[in-house]
Design a protein around this motif. Structure first.
Motif, short mmCIF file in Angstrom:
data_model
loop_
_atom_site.label_atom_id
_atom_site.label_comp_id
_atom_site.label_asym_id
_atom_site.label_seq_id
_atom_site.Cartn_x
_atom_site.Cartn_y
_atom_site.Cartn_z
N LEU A 27 0.82 -1.21 0.00
CA LEU A 27 0.00 0.00 0.00
C LEU A 27 0.86 1.26 0.00
O LEU A 27 0.50 2.26 -0.63
N TRP A 28 1.99 1.23 0.70
CA TRP A 28 2.88 2.39 0.76
C TRP A 28 3.91 2.41 -0.36
O TRP A 28 4.63 3.38 -0.51
N GLY A 29 4.00 1.32 -1.11
CA GLY A 29 4.81 1.32 -2.31
C GLY A 29 6.28 1.00 -2.14
O GLY A 29 7.05 1.21 -3.09
N PHE A 30 6.72 0.50 -0.98
CA PHE A 30 8.14 0.20 -0.84
C PHE A 30 8.43 -1.29 -0.82
O PHE A 30 9.56 -1.70 -0.59
N ILE A 31 7.43 -2.14 -1.05
CA ILE A 31 7.65 -3.58 -1.20
C ILE A 31 6.99 -4.03 -2.50
O ILE A 31 5.80 -3.80 -2.72
N ARG A 32 7.77 -4.64 -3.38
CA ARG A 32 7.26 -5.13 -4.65
C ARG A 32 7.52 -6.62 -4.85
O ARG A 32 7.02 -7.21 -5.81
N GLU A 33 8.30 -7.22 -3.97
CA GLU A 33 8.61 -8.63 -4.13
C GLU A 33 8.82 -9.28 -2.76
O GLU A 33 9.04 -8.59 -1.76
N ILE A 34 8.74 -10.60 -2.75
CA ILE A 34 8.92 -11.37 -1.53
C ILE A 34 9.62 -12.67 -1.90
O ILE A 34 9.36 -13.24 -2.98
N CYS A 39 7.36 -16.23 1.56
CA CYS A 39 5.99 -16.41 1.07
C CYS A 39 5.39 -17.70 1.61
O CYS A 39 4.23 -17.73 2.05
N ILE A 40 6.16 -18.77 1.60
CA ILE A 40 5.69 -20.05 2.12
C ILE A 40 5.42 -19.95 3.62
O ILE A 40 4.40 -20.45 4.11
N ALA A 41 6.31 -19.29 4.36
CA ALA A 41 6.11 -19.13 5.80
C ALA A 41 4.86 -18.31 6.09
O ALA A 41 4.08 -18.64 7.00
N GLN A 42 4.67 -17.26 5.31
CA GLN A 42 3.48 -16.44 5.52
C GLN A 42 2.19 -17.22 5.23
O GLN A 42 1.21 -17.12 5.98
N SER A 43 2.19 -18.00 4.15
CA SER A 43 1.00 -18.80 3.84
C SER A 43 0.74 -19.82 4.94
O SER A 43 -0.43 -20.11 5.27
N TYR A 44 1.79 -20.37 5.54
CA TYR A 44 1.63 -21.33 6.64
C TYR A 44 0.91 -20.68 7.81
O TYR A 44 -0.05 -21.25 8.36
#
Length: 257
Positions: A27-34, A39-44
């Protein structure tokens, strides 16, 4: 009851903490990738906490059933040690069975567009990007949803059928109204949790032609709406919490004056 409210609040807090860095970053525009591991940890954690919230809502339905149908035996049925054991079972049930498909994501080959549908990572979103054989993950995830979210919803519905039957057997309308009032907060929490998750599932299943904005909006509602609404629901409908908050705010106002 308040032990289960604490479990619900902790689950909502953890859900917010597990997604806040990517949601706000986008939303603030400073993250474009992970990274894939992140990503797997977050989905867990997202899926595990979703199953955990469903389990807590089911336990709270049982708490309401005991309160209304067996009020004299409440303290002997839901002892502190038994509540602690229920909490351990909830955590184990939520995070143990989801581990195999999440670990399997690490060994997939991802060759499709590496663009996610949401501002956070979901299991079904990662499956969409994979070029490997995803049948195990797909079938396992479907069975897991049926045996957790769907089963919990059916058991919650069944508990309220029993509660309704017990309440309608009471002659006094005033007592009926009072008992129904004790269930409104929990019913609202159930709706706040299940409506977004069902809507997101429908969008994933049947809304592939919809605008990406719809996918992002539904995903953010699924993540943000329950943690936002549950404190409001229980603050408004639970007398002890409401009176304590009013006392706290009145104390702050007196100190400021």
């Amino acid at each position: 009851m308040f032990y289960f409210l604490a479990m619900l609040a902790l689950t909502d807090l953890c859900m917010g903490l597990s997604t806040v860095h990517t949601v706000l970053g986008i939303l603030w525009g400073f993250i474009r990738e992970i990274s894939l591991d992140s990503c797997i940890a977050q989905s867990y954690f997202i899926h595990g906490l979703s199953f955990m919230e469903s389990s807590v809502l089911l336990t709270m339905a049982f708490d309401r059933y005991v309160t209304i149908c067996n009020p004299l035996r409440y303290s002997s049925i839901l002892t502190n040690s038994r509540i602690f054991k229920i909490g351990l079972i909830i955590v184990g049930r939520s995070f143990f069975f989801i581990t195999p498909p999440i670990i399997n994501l690490k060994f997939f080959h991802y060759c499709h567009s590496h663009s996610l549908s949401h501002s956070f990572c979901l299991h079904q979103d990662l499956l969409r990007l994979a070029c490997s054989d995803i049948r195990f993950n797909s079938y396992y995830a479907l069975m897991l949803v049926i045996l957790t979210l769907l089963l919990d919803a059916v058991l919650i519905l069944y508990s309220y059928v029993l509660i309704l039957r017990a309440v309608l057997a009471i002659a006094s309308q005033e007592e009926q109204h009072k008992l129904f009032q004790t269930c409104i907060s929990h019913l609202c929490a159930v709706l706040v949790f299940y409506i977004p998750i069902i809507s997101l599932t429908m969008v994933h299943r049947f809304g592939k032609h919809l605008s990406p904005v719809i996918h992002v909006l539904m995903g953010n509602i699924y993540i943000l709406f329950p943690p936002l609404m549950n404190p409001i629901i229980y603050s408004v409908k639970t007398q002890q919490i409401r009176s304590r908050m009013l006392r706290l705010f009145s104390l702050d106002m007196c100190q400021d004056a």
